[in-house]
Design an enzyme around this catalytic site. Structure first.
Site, short mmCIF file in Angstrom:
data_model
loop_
_atom_site.label_atom_id
_atom_site.label_comp_id
_atom_site.label_asym_id
_atom_site.label_seq_id
_atom_site.Cartn_x
_atom_site.Cartn_y
_atom_site.Cartn_z
NE ARG A 14 -0.18 -22.75 31.85
CZ ARG A 14 0.47 -23.08 33.00
NH1 ARG A 14 1.79 -23.00 33.06
NH2 ARG A 14 -0.19 -23.45 34.05
CE1 TYR A 50 1.61 -7.32 11.60
CE2 TYR A 50 1.71 -7.49 14.00
CZ TYR A 50 1.04 -7.70 12.80
OH TYR A 50 -0.20 -8.27 12.82
CG ASP A 73 9.04 -10.09 12.91
OD1 ASP A 73 8.95 -11.05 12.12
OD2 ASP A 73 8.06 -9.54 13.44
CE LYS A 133 0.88 -12.64 9.49
NZ LYS A 133 1.73 -11.62 10.09
C1 LIG Z 1 1.74 -10.94 11.36
C2 LIG Z 1 3.02 -10.44 11.91
C3 LIG Z 1 3.28 -10.41 13.28
C4 LIG Z 1 2.24 -10.83 14.31
O1 LIG Z 1 1.94 -12.17 14.21
P1 LIG Z 1 0.49 -12.80 14.62
O2 LIG Z 1 0.67 -14.23 14.32
O3 LIG Z 1 -0.53 -12.10 13.79
O4 LIG Z 1 0.32 -12.50 16.07
C5 LIG Z 1 4.51 -9.97 13.72
N1 LIG Z 1 5.44 -9.54 12.85
C6 LIG Z 1 5.23 -9.52 11.52
C7 LIG Z 1 6.30 -9.03 10.61
C8 LIG Z 1 4.02 -9.97 11.01
O5 LIG Z 1 3.80 -9.94 9.67
#
Ligand SMILES: *Cc1c(COP(=O)(O)O)cnc(C)c1O
Length: 384
Positions: A52, A104, A176, A201
């Site tokens: 962890r 988001y 982000d 993504k």
């Molecule tokens: C998908 C996404 C998240 C969250 O990520 P997860 O891997 O689904 O927890 C946060 N910010 C943006 C811009 C996203 O597209």
């Protein structure tokens, strides 16, 4: 490889954080499926004591992502939300957050349903309007959270200007960078304190893993974040780290093709009689196009299209693709289509959605790296 010995993005993407396995020479980072590590004597170990806290596959990924974002420190998480959660853990009761007004949805939900009850309040502002941002600061403001481009309206905000405003107020800035990826823009280099990614993504890039990451260049901040990474335990397993690490090796090549396809599709859609508006950061018609040219290498792989259509007509279009798949998420090699009003953004009340500029006929395309002619033929057939 040490990231000091190369500066090209593609070289870093393939090599940063990785060196041949010293025991076998294996060129690929092994998937260290182990929970614990044998110690030579009590508290004498090789830097690893429990998975962890640290795992060598994760370390390779963390160093790789740090190099790509131009920061010294990376932290891996089990999801993008676990990474964002870690940052919010820096706050305490009574603190105040300023966030973009089209965050988001999961981030919004975290702030509203979890942190608000612990006494952390958030003000949502239009971050393209710097006067609005300035007006939102309070003595107790501790964090500015931003996304650019945003989802699904692909609005872009000025990372350098917002980081400077936050700094002037003595407040941390968190960017982000999921939609842009480190190949297209680097928030740390523009003054932001922390970058977050949903590696689910573009970084993973193959729709086969869920993960997240934080990157910073500030050692003190990194230590505080690492403390919460370990305390909360939302860390990724080694197999997931391996998958993201495999993904980043081709990030630069994939992004070139995502962006090229997206630009061609955006241009094609602009000419279509059933299209009301195309939103793509790489088009001169984009409201922040001048900023995009300064801040991003290309316009990205996401295209939003407002069709001259009702909810039902837009749903019919979304259901009639053959190459694009109807699905949430984004950033994989395959093209996806989403109807935000009935899928990703359905939880926002209709009137609020429209007031925010999200029309019922808007569809969001995550443009993949297939042959662009096939994608355009598919759009032609579906839109009719
Ligand atoms: C998908 C996404 C998240 C969250 O990520 P997860 O891997 O689904 O927890 C946060 N910010 C943006 C811009 C996203 O597209």
């Amino acid at each position: 490889m040490n990231s000091d010995s190369a500066s090209g993005f593609g070289t870093l993407a393939i090599h940063a954080g990785q060196s041949p396995d010293p025991t076998t020479g294996a060129i690929m980072t092994p998937v260290f499926l182990t929970s614990t590590y044998v110690q030579e004597a009590p508290a004498v170990n090789k830097g690893y004591d429990y998975s962890r806290s640290h795992n060598p596959t994760r370390t390779a990924l963390e160093q790789n992502l740090a190099a790509l974002e131009g920061g010294r420190f990376g932290l891996g998480f089990a999801s993008g939300m676990a990474a964002i959660h870690c940052v919010v853990n820096l706050l305490q009761s009574g603190d105040h957050v300023i966030a973009g007004n089209d965050l988001y949805g999961g981030t919004y939900r975290l702030l509203q349903t979890l942190y608000r009850k612990f006494g952390v309040e958030t003000t949502y502002v239009d971050l393209t309007d710097h006067a609005q941002l300035e007006g939102a600061f309070r003595p107790e403001t501790k964090l500015v959270m931003l996304e650019t481009p945003t989802n699904p309206l692909l609005r872009c905000c000025d990372l350098q200007a917002i980081a400077a405003i936050a700094k002037r107020h003595g407040v941390l800035s968190l960017a982000d960078n999921t939609f842009a990826t480190p190949y297209l823009q680097n928030p740390l280099r523009l003054g932001c304190d922390i970058v977050v990614h949903s590696t689910t993504k573009y970084l993973g890039g193959h729709s086969d893993v869920v993960g997240g990451a934080l990157i910073t260049d500030d050692e003190e901040l990194h230590k505080r974040l690492m403390h919460f990474q370990n305390s909360c335990g939302g860390t990724p397993g080694p197999m997931d780290c391996f998958l993201v690490l495999r993904g980043t090796k081709t990030l630069h090549v994939r992004m070139e093709r995502h962006c090229e396809n997206a630009r061609r599709i955006a241009e094609w859609l602009q000419q279509h009689p059933k299209v009301e508006r195309v939103i793509y950061p790489g088009l001169p018609s984009h409201p922040q196009h001048e900023l995009v040219q300064r801040q991003m290498r290309h316009g990205g792989g996401m295209v939003s299209v407002e069709l001259k259509a009702s909810v039902d007509e837009a749903k019919r279009v979304c259901s009639s693709f053959r190459v694009f798949s109807l699905a949430e998420s984004l950033g994989g090699v395959e093209s996806l289509v989403d109807h935000p009003a009935s899928m990703t953004h359905a939880s926002i009340p209709a009137a609020e959605r429209r007031a925010a500029g999200l029309q019922d006929g808007l569809i969001r395309l995550s443009v993949g790296i297939e042959d662009c002619d096939d994608l355009i033929a598919d759009l032609d057939r579906a839109i009719g």
